[in-house]
Design a protein around this motif. Structure first.
Motif, PDB file in Angstrom:
ATOM      1  N   SER A   1      -3.805  13.063  10.086  1.00 43.55           N
ATOM      2  CA  SER A   1      -3.793  13.300   8.645  1.00 43.55           C
ATOM      3  C   SER A   1      -3.046  14.582   8.310  1.00 43.55           C
ATOM      4  CB  SER A   1      -5.226  13.381   8.101  1.00 43.55           C
ATOM      5  OG  SER A   1      -5.913  12.164   8.316  1.00 43.55           O
ATOM      6  N   LEU A   2      -3.280  15.628   9.110  1.00 36.20           N
ATOM      7  CA  LEU A   2      -2.591  16.897   8.872  1.00 36.20           C
ATOM      8  C   LEU A   2      -1.098  16.757   9.132  1.00 36.20           C
ATOM      9  CD1 LEU A   2      -5.148  19.418  10.416  1.00 36.20           C
ATOM     10  CD2 LEU A   2      -4.690  18.973   7.994  1.00 36.20           C
ATOM     11  N   PHE A   3      -0.736  16.017  10.180  1.00 35.71           N
ATOM     12  CA  PHE A   3       0.682  15.779  10.452  1.00 35.71           C
ATOM     13  C   PHE A   3       1.319  14.990   9.317  1.00 35.71           C
ATOM     14  CE2 PHE A   3       0.090  16.712  15.079  1.00 35.71           C
ATOM     15  CZ  PHE A   3       1.125  17.620  15.183  1.00 35.71           C
ATOM     16  N   ALA A   4       0.590  13.997   8.792  1.00 41.39           N
ATOM     17  CA  ALA A   4       1.128  13.199   7.685  1.00 41.39           C
ATOM     18  C   ALA A   4       1.359  14.070   6.458  1.00 41.39           C
ATOM     19  CB  ALA A   4       0.167  12.061   7.355  1.00 41.39           C
ATOM     20  N   LEU A   5       0.403  14.944   6.142  1.00 45.64           N
ATOM     21  CA  LEU A   5       0.570  15.849   5.009  1.00 45.64           C
ATOM     22  C   LEU A   5       1.736  16.808   5.239  1.00 45.64           C
ATOM     23  CD1 LEU A   5      -3.114  16.774   4.049  1.00 45.64           C
ATOM     24  CD2 LEU A   5      -1.503  15.342   2.764  1.00 45.64           C
ATOM     25  N   ALA A   6       1.914  17.232   6.493  1.00 45.06           N
ATOM     26  CA  ALA A   6       3.047  18.108   6.800  1.00 45.06           C
ATOM     27  C   ALA A   6       4.374  17.397   6.551  1.00 45.06           C
ATOM     28  CB  ALA A   6       2.958  18.578   8.254  1.00 45.06           C
ATOM     29  N   VAL A   7       4.441  16.106   6.918  1.00 43.68           N
ATOM     30  CA  VAL A   7       5.646  15.329   6.692  1.00 43.68           C
ATOM     31  C   VAL A   7       5.930  15.195   5.198  1.00 43.68           C
ATOM     32  CG1 VAL A   7       6.651  13.016   6.872  1.00 43.68           C
ATOM     33  CG2 VAL A   7       5.573  14.068   8.869  1.00 43.68           C
ATOM     34  N   PHE A   8       4.894  14.907   4.416  1.00 44.99           N
ATOM     35  CA  PHE A   8       5.078  14.787   2.968  1.00 44.99           C
ATOM     36  C   PHE A   8       5.446  16.129   2.347  1.00 44.99           C
ATOM     37  CE2 PHE A   8       2.843  10.726   3.471  1.00 44.99           C
ATOM     38  CZ  PHE A   8       3.570   9.929   2.591  1.00 44.99           C
ATOM     39  N   PHE A   9       4.915  17.215   2.910  1.00 50.57           N
ATOM     40  CA  PHE A   9       5.278  18.547   2.416  1.00 50.57           C
ATOM     41  C   PHE A   9       6.759  18.819   2.649  1.00 50.57           C
ATOM     42  CE2 PHE A   9       6.011  23.066   3.211  1.00 50.57           C
ATOM     43  CZ  PHE A   9       5.544  23.626   2.027  1.00 50.57           C
ATOM     44  N   VAL A  10       7.237  18.508   3.852  1.00 49.77           N
ATOM     45  CA  VAL A  10       8.658  18.698   4.157  1.00 49.77           C
ATOM     46  C   VAL A  10       9.522  17.811   3.266  1.00 49.77           C
ATOM     47  CG1 VAL A  10      10.436  18.441   5.939  1.00 49.77           C
ATOM     48  CG2 VAL A  10       8.215  19.419   6.522  1.00 49.77           C
ATOM     49  N   SER A  11       9.087  16.570   3.055  1.00 48.89           N
ATOM     50  CA  SER A  11       9.831  15.658   2.192  1.00 48.89           C
ATOM     51  C   SER A  11       9.889  16.189   0.763  1.00 48.89           C
ATOM     52  CB  SER A  11       9.195  14.270   2.218  1.00 48.89           C
ATOM     53  OG  SER A  11       9.939  13.356   1.453  1.00 48.89           O
TER      54      SER A  11
ATOM     55  N   SER B   1       0.862  -1.184   0.000  1.00 49.56           N
ATOM     56  CA  SER B   1       0.000   0.000   0.000  1.00 49.56           C
ATOM     57  C   SER B   1       0.897   1.233   0.000  1.00 49.56           C
ATOM     58  CB  SER B   1      -0.914   0.008   1.236  1.00 49.56           C
ATOM     59  OG  SER B   1      -0.140   0.189   2.416  1.00 49.56           O
ATOM     60  N   PRO B   2       0.347   2.402  -0.337  1.00 48.79           N
ATOM     61  CA  PRO B   2       1.146   3.621  -0.236  1.00 48.79           C
ATOM     62  C   PRO B   2       1.694   3.852   1.169  1.00 48.79           C
ATOM     63  CG  PRO B   2      -0.819   4.041  -1.539  1.00 48.79           C
ATOM     64  CD  PRO B   2      -0.971   2.662  -0.966  1.00 48.79           C
TER      65      PRO B   2
ATOM     66  N   VAL C   1      -1.783  12.380   0.241  1.00 44.55           N
ATOM     67  CA  VAL C   1      -3.236  12.260   0.094  1.00 44.55           C
ATOM     68  C   VAL C   1      -3.636  10.792  -0.047  1.00 44.55           C
ATOM     69  CG1 VAL C   1      -5.190  12.783  -1.416  1.00 44.55           C
ATOM     70  CG2 VAL C   1      -3.519  14.568  -0.872  1.00 44.55           C
ATOM     71  N   PHE C   2      -2.890  10.043  -0.859  1.00 42.48           N
ATOM     72  CA  PHE C   2      -3.198   8.616  -1.030  1.00 42.48           C
ATOM     73  C   PHE C   2      -3.125   7.874   0.307  1.00 42.48           C
ATOM     74  CE2 PHE C   2      -1.307   9.029  -5.548  1.00 42.48           C
ATOM     75  CZ  PHE C   2      -2.503   9.563  -5.999  1.00 42.48           C
ATOM     76  N   CYS C   3      -2.100   8.188   1.108  1.00 43.92           N
ATOM     77  CA  CYS C   3      -1.955   7.522   2.412  1.00 43.92           C
ATOM     78  C   CYS C   3      -3.129   7.850   3.328  1.00 43.92           C
ATOM     79  CB  CYS C   3      -0.641   7.934   3.067  1.00 43.92           C
ATOM     80  SG  CYS C   3       0.837   7.262   2.273  1.00 43.92           S
ATOM     81  N   ASN C   4      -3.542   9.118   3.351  1.00 45.61           N
ATOM     82  CA  ASN C   4      -4.673   9.503   4.195  1.00 45.61           C
ATOM     83  C   ASN C   4      -5.973   8.867   3.722  1.00 45.61           C
ATOM     84  OD1 ASN C   4      -3.216  11.074   6.001  1.00 45.61           O
ATOM     85  ND2 ASN C   4      -3.443  12.927   4.779  1.00 45.61           N
ATOM     86  N   VAL C   5      -6.167   8.798   2.398  1.00 40.28           N
ATOM     87  CA  VAL C   5      -7.362   8.135   1.859  1.00 40.28           C
ATOM     88  C   VAL C   5      -7.363   6.657   2.237  1.00 40.28           C
ATOM     89  CG1 VAL C   5      -8.512   7.412  -0.267  1.00 40.28           C
ATOM     90  CG2 VAL C   5      -7.685   9.764  -0.033  1.00 40.28           C
ATOM     91  N   GLN C   6      -6.191   6.033   2.172  1.00 41.57           N
ATOM     92  CA  GLN C   6      -6.087   4.622   2.555  1.00 41.57           C
ATOM     93  C   GLN C   6      -6.493   4.418   4.007  1.00 41.57           C
ATOM     94  OE1 GLN C   6      -2.111   2.958   2.348  1.00 41.57           O
ATOM     95  NE2 GLN C   6      -2.681   1.330   3.780  1.00 41.57           N
TER      96      GLN C   6
END
Length: 394
Positions: free
Chosen positions: A299-309, A246-247, A337-342
């Motif tokens: 979810s917001l923390f995960a998006l923040a991590v992907f943004f930094v990456s 999975s993503p 986004v894919f990870c959060n949707v999953q």
């Protein structure tokens, strides 16, 4: 007759010149720019002096484990990390692809590791680390974050493990060479292929595979060398990303675990402190908070991590190629986004967590195959892969 002789001689010279240019152009591109070769020694010496100074300052910061030196340690740590990130922006390019890329890529990764060491882990515990374990933690990925006196048997097992890893790294490097020299065409062919066509997606996906095998073999080779020298068992930087189900499995458990560990520590340390502060203000209200709010927060923390990456990759692209396209940022935000949707789907439909591995891998593959051009486009646009792929074809 004289005019004809002169014209004939001129034609011969032109033909010789054309032949020379043709031979020169057909010669595989090299990773070292000839115009910059004469400056390489001076350039390398400057880098050695600069990074040696940073390392000495880092050793001093490590030694400041007592609470009374906290402010000094933090200020010095900020200076060290800031300098590491500024060097690729301020120092001129060498013309050596591997060096220019490593300077920004590994400089950023080491800066992240220093954030973990100097701001998150216990200062007193870090100050008591041995020199060998400190090096292994900064430049590698030890299995444990705890340093201890290792028995000869433990060191022997760690060194045997490192020797096996060296063989595995060799196999990965040979796989990278095979993809570059046999599977992938010259970059001119890739550039001439219509964008987002199936053939172009295949080329981009194999470029991603090349990047994986190339980075994995080089990084884990250095980890194995550290393990051999100091007898510390090291983890792999990549955990077979091709087997991702999975993503979320890819980004949480398989891809660039060194960076992932730092992000995990930073995010969850911030979350823990944030939750602790909220409980101090209104503990009863915090306990009654609906569970769905924690999903939103995560979810917001995960998006923040992907943004930094994503910004990390944009920084590397800019420092190495002078390109700031934000395609890598878009790629990583989409993956977030894919990870959060999953996670959302699995919360609503728990049965989806029990899908067998192979069907999961087949369902996961399109997420990375279709969007692979966003990951490799900046490298193709910079023409950096042309000399690199040409080098492996020699």
């Amino acid at each position: 007759v004289q005019i004809k002789n002169v014209q004939h001689s001129h034609n011969i010279n032109n033909n010789q010149h054309a032949t020379f240019n043709s031979a020169r152009n057909s010669t595989p591109n090299r990773l070292i720019n000839p115009k910059m070769a004469q400056l390489t020694a001076t350039y390398l010496l400057g880098l050695v002096v600069t990074y040696s100074s940073i390392f000495l300052a880092l050793l001093y910061a490590k030694s400041l484990g007592n609470a009374q030196y906290k402010n000094t340690r933090q200020k010095l740590s900020v200076l060290i990390i800031g300098t590491l990130l500024a060097i690729p922006l301020l120092y001129p390019l060498s013309g050596i692809f591997n060096l220019d890329f490593s300077r920004s890529a590994f400089g950023f990764v080491i800066a992240l590791r220093l954030i973990d060491v100097l701001f998150i882990l216990d200062a007193k515990e870090v100050s008591e680390w041995s020199f060998g374990f400190f090096l292994c933690y900064i430049f590698g990925l030890p299995e444990s974050k705890k340093d201890h006196i290792r028995s000869e048997q433990e060191k022997s097992e760690a060194r045997s493990f490192a020797v096996n890893k060296l063989a595995w790294c060799t196999l990965k490097f040979l796989s990278a060479i095979f993809i570059a020299s046999v599977v992938l065409p010259p970059q001119s062919v890739i550039d001439a292929t219509p964008k987002w066509s199936l053939q172009y997606l295949v080329y981009c996906f194999f470029l991603v595979l090349f990047i994986y095998f190339f980075l994995s073999s080089n990084s884990e080779f250095s980890f194995a060398i550290l393990g051999l020298i100091f007898g510390v068992k090291m983890k792999d930087m990549f955990n077979n990303p091709l087997a991702a189900t999975s993503p979320r499995d890819l980004w949480s458990n398989r891809w660039n675990l060194l960076v992932k560990d730092v992000f995990h520590d930073v995010v969850f340390t911030f979350q823990k402190r944030n939750e602790g502060n909220k409980k101090k203000v209104d503990d009863a209200k915090e306990e009654k908070r609906p569970k769905r709010s924690s999903f939103l927060t995560n979810s917001l923390f995960a998006l923040a991590v992907f943004f930094v990456s994503g910004m990390m990759h944009e920084y590397i692209n800019f420092c190495t190629f002078g390109i700031l396209s934000f395609e890598n940022l878009l790629y990583f935000m989409l993956q977030g986004v894919f990870c959060n949707v999953q996670v959302g789907i699995q919360k609503v439909f728990p049965a989806t967590r029990n899908i067998p591995d192979w069907p999961s891998r087949i369902l996961t593959f399109p997420f990375f195959f279709v969007f692979s051009p966003l990951f490799v486009s900046p490298y193709l646009a910079s023409q950096a892969w042309a000399p690199l792929l040409g080098y492996f074809r020699t």
